[in-house]
Write a protein that holds these residues in place. Structure first.
Motif, PDB file in Angstrom:
ATOM      1  N   VAL A  63       0.857  -1.338   0.048  1.00  0.00           N
ATOM      2  CA  VAL A  63      -0.109  -0.119   0.190  1.00  0.00           C
ATOM      3  C   VAL A  63       0.788   1.320  -0.125  1.00  0.00           C
ATOM      4  N   ILE A  64       2.082   1.171   0.501  1.00  0.00           N
ATOM      5  CA  ILE A  64       2.800   2.332   0.728  1.00  0.00           C
ATOM      6  C   ILE A  64       4.173   1.955  -0.035  1.00  0.00           C
ATOM      7  N   ASP A  65       4.979   3.079  -0.588  1.00  0.00           N
ATOM      8  CA  ASP A  65       6.138   2.997  -1.169  1.00  0.00           C
ATOM      9  C   ASP A  65       6.879   4.191  -1.197  1.00  0.00           C
ATOM     10  N   PHE A  66       8.316   4.240  -1.663  1.00  0.00           N
ATOM     11  CA  PHE A  66       8.989   5.618  -1.605  1.00  0.00           C
ATOM     12  C   PHE A  66       8.258   6.305  -2.895  1.00  0.00           C
ATOM     13  N   ALA A  67       8.052   7.833  -2.536  1.00  0.00           N
ATOM     14  CA  ALA A  67       7.645   8.622  -3.688  1.00  0.00           C
ATOM     15  C   ALA A  67       8.753   9.697  -3.756  1.00  0.00           C
ATOM     16  N   HIS A  68       8.651  10.575  -4.894  1.00  0.00           N
ATOM     17  CA  HIS A  68       9.678  11.729  -4.979  1.00  0.00           C
ATOM     18  C   HIS A  68      10.882  11.118  -4.831  1.00  0.00           C
ATOM     19  N   ARG A  69      11.896  12.159  -4.564  1.00  0.00           N
ATOM     20  CA  ARG A  69      13.325  11.573  -4.327  1.00  0.00           C
ATOM     21  C   ARG A  69      14.124  12.697  -3.655  1.00  0.00           C
ATOM     22  N   GLY A  70      15.409  12.283  -3.530  1.00  0.00           N
ATOM     23  CA  GLY A  70      16.236  13.253  -2.697  1.00  0.00           C
ATOM     24  C   GLY A  70      15.766  13.891  -1.524  1.00  0.00           C
ATOM     25  N   PHE A  71      15.746  14.818  -1.124  1.00  0.00           N
ATOM     26  CA  PHE A  71      15.428  15.408   0.094  1.00  0.00           C
ATOM     27  C   PHE A  71      13.863  15.283   0.447  1.00  0.00           C
ATOM     28  N   ASN A  72      13.177  15.436  -0.766  1.00  0.00           N
ATOM     29  CA  ASN A  72      11.827  15.358  -0.781  1.00  0.00           C
ATOM     30  C   ASN A  72      11.185  14.088  -0.792  1.00  0.00           C
ATOM     31  N   THR A  73      12.061  12.878  -0.549  1.00  0.00           N
ATOM     32  CA  THR A  73      11.443  11.658  -0.617  1.00  0.00           C
ATOM     33  C   THR A  73      10.583  11.436   0.708  1.00  0.00           C
ATOM     34  N   LYS A  74       9.463  10.670   0.146  1.00  0.00           N
ATOM     35  CA  LYS A  74       8.530  10.564   1.255  1.00  0.00           C
ATOM     36  C   LYS A  74       7.757   9.126   1.266  1.00  0.00           C
ATOM     37  N   ILE A  75       7.597   8.458   2.189  1.00  0.00           N
ATOM     38  CA  ILE A  75       6.821   7.241   2.207  1.00  0.00           C
ATOM     39  C   ILE A  75       5.257   7.680   1.848  1.00  0.00           C
ATOM     40  N   SER A  76       4.833   7.032   0.913  1.00  0.00           N
ATOM     41  CA  SER A  76       3.462   7.688   0.473  1.00  0.00           C
ATOM     42  C   SER A  76       2.582   6.523   0.000  1.00  0.00           C
ATOM     43  N   THR A  77       1.350   6.795   0.048  1.00  0.00           N
ATOM     44  CA  THR A  77       0.227   5.707  -0.564  1.00  0.00           C
ATOM     45  C   THR A  77       0.347   6.259  -1.942  1.00  0.00           C
ATOM     46  N   ALA A  78      -0.573   5.356  -2.854  1.00  0.00           N
ATOM     47  CA  ALA A  78      -0.480   6.056  -4.193  1.00  0.00           C
ATOM     48  C   ALA A  78      -1.244   7.201  -4.122  1.00  0.00           C
ATOM     49  N   MET A  79      -0.842   8.181  -4.991  1.00  0.00           N
ATOM     50  CA  MET A  79      -1.355   9.310  -5.097  1.00  0.00           C
ATOM     51  C   MET A  79      -1.222  10.287  -3.857  1.00  0.00           C
ATOM     52  N   ASP A  80      -0.392   9.842  -2.732  1.00  0.00           N
ATOM     53  CA  ASP A  80      -0.045  10.371  -1.592  1.00  0.00           C
ATOM     54  C   ASP A  80      -1.681  10.777  -0.925  1.00  0.00           C
ATOM     55  N   LEU A  81      -2.433   9.670  -0.669  1.00  0.00           N
ATOM     56  CA  LEU A  81      -3.772  10.100  -0.065  1.00  0.00           C
ATOM     57  C   LEU A  81      -3.467   9.538   1.373  1.00  0.00           C
ATOM     58  N   PRO A  82      -4.495  10.023   2.273  1.00  0.00           N
ATOM     59  CA  PRO A  82      -4.110   9.460   3.754  1.00  0.00           C
ATOM     60  C   PRO A  82      -4.481   7.904   3.540  1.00  0.00           C
ATOM     61  N   LEU A  83      -4.132   7.015   4.642  1.00  0.00           N
ATOM     62  CA  LEU A  83      -4.049   5.661   4.613  1.00  0.00           C
ATOM     63  C   LEU A  83      -5.573   5.282   4.816  1.00  0.00           C
ATOM     64  N   SER A  84      -6.557   6.321   5.395  1.00  0.00           N
ATOM     65  CA  SER A  84      -7.963   5.957   5.440  1.00  0.00           C
ATOM     66  C   SER A  84      -8.751   5.901   4.098  1.00  0.00           C
ATOM     67  N   LYS A  85      -7.748   6.585   2.820  1.00  0.00           N
ATOM     68  CA  LYS A  85      -8.496   6.790   1.699  1.00  0.00           C
ATOM     69  C   LYS A  85      -7.891   5.718   0.694  1.00  0.00           C
ATOM     70  N   SER A  86      -6.661   5.012   1.207  1.00  0.00           N
ATOM     71  CA  SER A  86      -6.023   4.148   0.328  1.00  0.00           C
ATOM     72  C   SER A  86      -6.494   2.615   0.570  1.00  0.00           C
ATOM     73  N   GLU A  87      -5.917   1.670   0.154  1.00  0.00           N
ATOM     74  CA  GLU A  87      -6.155   0.137   0.255  1.00  0.00           C
ATOM     75  C   GLU A  87      -5.741  -0.584   1.572  1.00  0.00           C
ATOM     76  N   CYS A  88      -5.235   0.381   2.462  1.00  0.00           N
ATOM     77  CA  CYS A  88      -4.721  -0.023   3.708  1.00  0.00           C
ATOM     78  C   CYS A  88      -5.704  -0.907   4.507  1.00  0.00           C
ATOM     79  N   VAL A  89      -5.256  -1.984   4.867  1.00  0.00           N
ATOM     80  CA  VAL A  89      -6.131  -2.884   5.820  1.00  0.00           C
ATOM     81  C   VAL A  89      -6.022  -2.504   7.293  1.00  0.00           C
ATOM     82  N   PHE A  90      -4.957  -1.543   7.683  1.00  0.00           N
ATOM     83  CA  PHE A  90      -4.810  -1.360   9.189  1.00  0.00           C
ATOM     84  C   PHE A  90      -4.283  -2.472   9.885  1.00  0.00           C
ATOM     85  N   CYS A  91      -3.683  -3.227   9.378  1.00  0.00           N
ATOM     86  CA  CYS A  91      -2.874  -4.404  10.314  1.00  0.00           C
ATOM     87  C   CYS A  91      -2.102  -3.796  11.468  1.00  0.00           C
TER      88      CYS A  91
END
Lengths: 600, 353, 162
Positions: free
Chosen positions: B168-196
């Protein structure tokens, strides 16, 4: 040029490499149309060719077999060029003028820029049509591949490359033959790959682009030989997306080579198969790093991986992979054709052959230069490059791009080879040489490179991701006059840690521009920090504009030009600049005819 | 199996071929700090905090202990001057882009960054400059996601992809702006996250925190009680986090069955324990109303009713449905009871429905 | 398949083109980046629904597709101008005044690097190096390269691109 007399009386070569950006396309079309109109078809061939190297003088047109060399040609010059073919008297106004003698030079082999070079790899660039395989074959193309397939074993090929002493032209200078041996001896046999790294991303480097655009078959031939030598049947060329013309010409070249049975299945009836695919990069400098490049081909983010084995054992998709850059592959046919003994006699003992440099910056003759390894920087910059523009003073040369360093005037007689450059804190890199004069601020230059590496850092490992950011911030502060003495200590410590702990070569070499400028130009850093002064007059925050009352005539031109209203004074009386209002744009300096405005 | 002998801080150690320097150091009991390393996840060697100084074949350099293979004759220094300078600098760099709000951070006391800053005497950010200013994500009941605290070790990404199998999450952007992000940088609640919550379990800092647990107790106030999750028959090991006699959260503890993983129910579904609606004694319906009863009375009543039905209508008039929340052993006993005591084969399990 | 409420032919054509691209890369390893390149060629940028569609077809997590698309400078997640200006800020151009070229474009178009004009005529970007260092300072507009620029010439060049 060989095989010329038989077909055409004259060949007009129009640079269709870098010169297209100065309008050579129109020149080519104009010449072709006019030649056809004059009924010269069959007698005169107008041929688009790759980069001639002397980019400063583009668009460049040459006339063979006389080797006549025309510079800065425009569409309007077309009739005169064709006219000159008949009269046999070159168009004088288009000839190169020797800056020392002031006299025109008719042929290119008399121009110091060319006569002092030795072209092995670039030999065909600028004389063959890169989109026509026949031209390449005419010049002896694919002979090396034929020789290898019909008379040599893979081990013999590897030995030949080893004996040639060829070292990777992409930067680190790893011996190519030893790399190939690793792939040939790898345990995994089912699948192996050859990759050509054409992700030339160093700012200030364009030799790979010129080879790909001017002589693409030499790279394909080198790759096929590598495929045979290492037991691989599949090759990739990873080209950066910013090089659309190179991609186009490679596609044409691959298609033609397949049509001629020089690539594909059962090459030259030898039973050897080799297929080449093009992978266009997507805009990430770090993909020039081997493991990141492979990650990118695999469809992932181009983040380098920690290597637990050499790529020749475990590379692309976990299979043995031989990765070399464009220039390295282009050297291979030369070595096979002329033999390793001959090849290793060129250059120095530990750096054999020639190296192509892209000579840019504040040098008179910018362009591509191919010289034997071991010639001095002085020869490249002054004898071939023609010295510094506008009679300014040479300050340093930046070698090796963002991973390299600045070499000061003291080392102008340094022989240029892998090991000498390493010793002075620069590196060969891919071969970019950016010449700097007294008006270049070394702190600003270091900041420029750090900005680049910081933007191109993949973000995977902490020292590079966070460390280059902080180094850039410190350098920016120093350039803005907000630096403190502690900043130099911090820069040195960050450099040490980043270069010793980063995951890949990009990070490990990122501090080099700072380290080398600190080593040779420390006083410039100190002037910025302690005296709030930029000795080169570049860092605008640190400049002060004043008016020399003795020279000022009170004409008021400066005051009218000043966008900030910072200049005041009575008519015909010396004016003065209010430092508080001055935005340091330099308009007054440009407008003043009396040299009364002083910048320091 | 072939072995390798190397020297770590002057002590010789022999390990199986293919071991990393980190493994060899563990065998000697020599401490090496790690952030991105996790024994259950693919190694990436990205945080670089585990660098050690290695002298091998006459060359001395810093290498990551977590992925560098031990070699015969290697000499390893785990706390040399160069190593300590590197670790300190890396910590300063991480802290320069990490809120220093340990006083209120729920992870306080169970944070690797804090531990290592203490160990290497790094009082705070060594560098000033830009910091991330991400919005704290707090719109779901389970996980507080504060990417300002993220050190980009990527353990959560590998956990989600390699163990949870969701990606559900992966690295997005790069360098200093790298961020762990869901697809389209949505909150977990709007992603496919199952909240394990497995990502939060492996986060070494306070970037991903279990909302209930971290807001109700300081890490040192809880007593961890190891038990088996009651939700299903898988038998995952869990730790109940107990404060003042109340369960305030559940954490995973590297169980034999489940490793570091749990599901959303096991990790976050502990609210029933102290819920006022929870039944704490058996109830028997008398005159249309449920009345509290003792276990003796209740079991006698059930036995009596079962016997009555069996006698009046035969054993096949009875059927038993067992629960997925029972353990294997309990399920075994229930079918034995159904067949041997009740005398019917009418036994089934809710997991088959 | 992503659909658009207007359902016009252009949308249909783009969907078809994307499907053609997909079938071209069927069973090819490492297809994600070339497919994103083709998708961007078709749509002009990478809409979220298109990336989601590719993620499903290629059986690659959507988060990974997003991660790849945001890693490479070539990919754009927002619509782009008809003409893309790329000012080279490489070493050679830097020392030869690329800053002034960039500034003049920014002032004349009223946008900063990385932005697109409101009429979608221009998108302005900077690139690390175009490999035309001998012609510094240089810029590219779409696929055309221009060298030895001055601020005034630069603005003249831009006018040609409607």
């Amino acid at each position: 040029m060989k095989n010329l007399a038989g077909k055409y009386k004259k060949i007009i070569c129009v640079c269709s490499g870098g010169c297209t950006s100065s309008g050579s396309g129109k020149v080519l079309a104009g010449l072709q149309a006019a030649a056809a109109e004059k009924g010269l078809a069959g007698k005169v061939l107008v041929r688009p060719v790759g980069c001639h190297g002397f980019c400063q003088q583009g668009p460049i047109v040459t006339v063979e077999p006389e080797k006549i060399f025309y510079t800065r040609v425009t569409e309007a010059d077309v009739p005169d060029i064709l006219e000159a073919l008949e009269t046999n008297r070159p168009v004088e106004r288009l000839l190169y003028v020797d800056p020392t003698s002031g006299k025109p030079v008719v042929t290119y082999d008399q121009i110091p820029f060319y006569s002092r070079q030795q072209k092995l790899v670039l030999e065909k660039c600028g004389c063959i049509n890169p989109e026509n395989i026949e031209d390449y074959l005419d010049q002896g193309g694919y002979k090396a591949l034929k020789k290898v397939l019909s008379t040599m074993t893979p081990q013999e090929v590897v030995d030949e490359v080893k004996n040639s002493g060829l070292r990777g032209r992409g930067g680190a200078g790893f011996p190519t033959g030893i790399k190939w041996q690793g792939a040939l001896s790898a345990k995994i046999k089912d699948k192996r790959y050859v990759i050509c790294n054409a992700d030339e991303g160093d700012p200030g480097a364009f030799m790979d682009r010129s080879v790909l655009e001017g002589d693409p078959h030499s790279v394909l031939e080198g790759m096929a030989i590598c495929g045979f030598a290492t037991g691989s049947h599949e090759g990739y060329i990873y080209v950066r997306a910013e090089y659309p013309l190179a991609i186009k010409r490679l596609k044409i070249a691959i298609a033609q080579a397949e049509e001629y049975g020089l690539l594909g299945d059962n090459i030259l009836n030898s039973g050897f198969n080799f297929h080449i695919k093009i992978k266009a990069g997507a805009g990430a400098f770090v993909c020039g790093e081997g493991t990141a490049l492979m990650a990118s081909i695999e469809g992932s983010r181009g983040m380098p991986r920690f290597k637990t084995a050499r790529s020749t054992e475990k590379g692309l998709w976990g299979k043995p992979t031989t990765l070399n850059n464009v220039e390295t592959f282009a050297n291979i046919p030369v070595i096979i054709n002329k033999g390793s003994r001959w090849y290793s006699s060129i250059g120095t003992e530990k750096s054999t052959g020639t190296k192509i440099f892209s000579l840019t910056g504040k040098v008179v003759n910018t362009g591509l230069v191919e010289v034997p390894m071991g010639v001095t920087l002085r020869r490249i910059i002054f004898d071939i490059g023609g010295g510094i523009q506008n009679n300014k003073k040479f300050k340093a040369v930046q070698a090796g791009g963002p991973s390299g360093g600045c070499i000061p005037a003291d080392y102008l007689d340094l022989p240029v080879d892998y090991d000498s450059l390493d010793e002075v804190g620069a590196m060969m890199g891919s071969g970019g040489l950016v010449v700097l004069d007294e008006t270049t601020c070394m702190v600003d230059l270091a900041r420029f490179f750090l900005k680049f590496t910081q933007q191109e850092s993949c973000g995977k490992c902490t020292p590079c991701r966070e460390g280059t950011k902080r180094m850039l911030e410190i350098l920016t502060r120093i350039c803005e006059g907000k630096g403190t003495p502690k900043d130099i200590d911090d820069l040195e410590r960050l450099s040490r840690v980043i270069s010793s702990t980063s995951l890949c070569g990009l990070g490990k070499s990122a501090p080099n521009p700072v380290l080398s400028t600190l080593k040779y130009f420390r006083s410039e850093y100190e002037a910025h920090i302690n005296d709030k002064r930029c000795p080169a007059g570049v860092c605008s925050n640190l400049l002060v504009y004043t008016i020399d009352a003795a020279k000022c005539t009170g004409c008021g031109a400066c005051a009218r030009a000043c966008p900030a209203g910072a200049i005041s004074g009575e008519k015909k009386q010396p004016h003065a600049i209010d430092a508080g209002l001055c935005i340091k744009c330099g308009s007054c300096l440009q407008k003043c005819k009396f040299g009364a405005v002083v910048k320091k | 199996m072939s072995t390798i002998t190397l020297t770590i801080n002057g002590q010789q150690v022999t390990v199986p071929a293919g071991s990393t320097i980190l493994k060899a150091a563990e065998k000697l009991g020599v401490f090496i700090p790690t952030l991105c390393h996790h024994p259950q996840l693919t190694a990436v060697a990205s945080c670089r905090i585990c660098v050690v100084e290695v002298t091998f074949k006459g060359r001395k350099k810093l290498v990551p202990a977590c992925m560098t293979g031990a070699q015969d004759g290697m000499e390893v220094e785990t706390e040399s001057a160069a190593v300590v300078e590197s670790r300190r600098t890396i910590l300063e760099l991480l802290l320069a882009n990490h809120p220093q709000d340990c006083l209120t951070c729920g992870q306080n006391g169970d944070c690797r960054l804090q531990d290592y800053a203490f160990r290497y005497n790094v009082p705070g950010a060594g560098f000033s400059g830009e910091r991330h200013a991400y919005k704290i994500e707090d719109d779901n009941p389970f996980i507080i996601r504060d990417m300002n605290k993220c050190i980009l070790c990527g353990r959560c990404v590998r956990m989600c992809a390699e163990i949870q199998g969701d990606g559900v999450i992966d690295f997005a952007h790069r360098g200093f702006n790298t961020k762990i992000s869901t697809a389209m940088d949505l909150p977990l609640s709007k992603s496919e996250c199952v909240f394990c919550g497995n990502c939060a379990a492996v986060c070494p800092v306070g970037a991903l925190q279990e909302k209930g647990l971290r807001s109700s107790a300081r890490t040192w106030e809880v007593k961890k009680v190891k038990t088996i999750c009651p939700y299903c028959g898988t038998g995952c090991s869990i730790e109940l986090n107990v404060k003042d006699g109340r369960v305030v959260g559940v954490t995973s503890c590297d169980g034999e069955v489940n490793g570091p993983a749990l599901c959303v129910k096991g990790r976050f579904g502990y609210g029933f324990i102290h819920h006022p609606d929870r039944l704490t004694t058996p109830l028997i319906k008398k005159n249309g109303r449920f009345v509290e009863a003792s276990w003796e009375e209740t079991i006698s009543l059930v036995a009596e009713k079962l016997t009555g039905i069996k006698n009046d209508h035969g054993p096949d008039a009875l059927a038993v449905l067992s629960s997925a929340r029972c353990t294997n052993e309990e399920n075994y006993l229930l079918q034995k009871f159904t067949r041997a005591v009740l005398g019917t084969n009418n036994i089934d399990h809710c997991a088959r429905l | 398949m992503p659909t658009c409420c207007c359902q016009n032919n252009a949308v249909d054509d783009r969907q078809k083109a994307l499907q053609r691209a997909l079938s071209k890369y069927q069973n090819t390893k490492g297809a994600l980046i070339p497919l994103l390149q083709e998708a961007q060629e078709i749509y002009g940028y990478l809409p979220g629904e298109v990336m989601q569609y590719l993620s499903k077809e290629l059986k690659i997590p959507f988060s990974k597709v997003y991660g790849v698309a945001t890693f490479y400078a070539q990919f754009h997640l927002q619509p782009r101008g008809r003409n893309v200006i790329r000012v080279c800020t490489g070493t050679a151009c830097h020392v030869k005044g690329a800053g002034g070229i960039l500034q003049s474009i920014q002032e004349s178009l009223g946008i900063k690097s990385g932005e697109t004009t409101a009429d979608l005529r221009y998108t302005l970007e900077t690139v690390a190096c175009l490999g035309a260092c001998g012609l510094a300072p240089a810029m590219m507009v779409n696929n055309d390269t221009y060298g030895r620029l001055t601020p005034a010439e630069t603005l003249q060049v831009l006018k040609q691109y409607k």
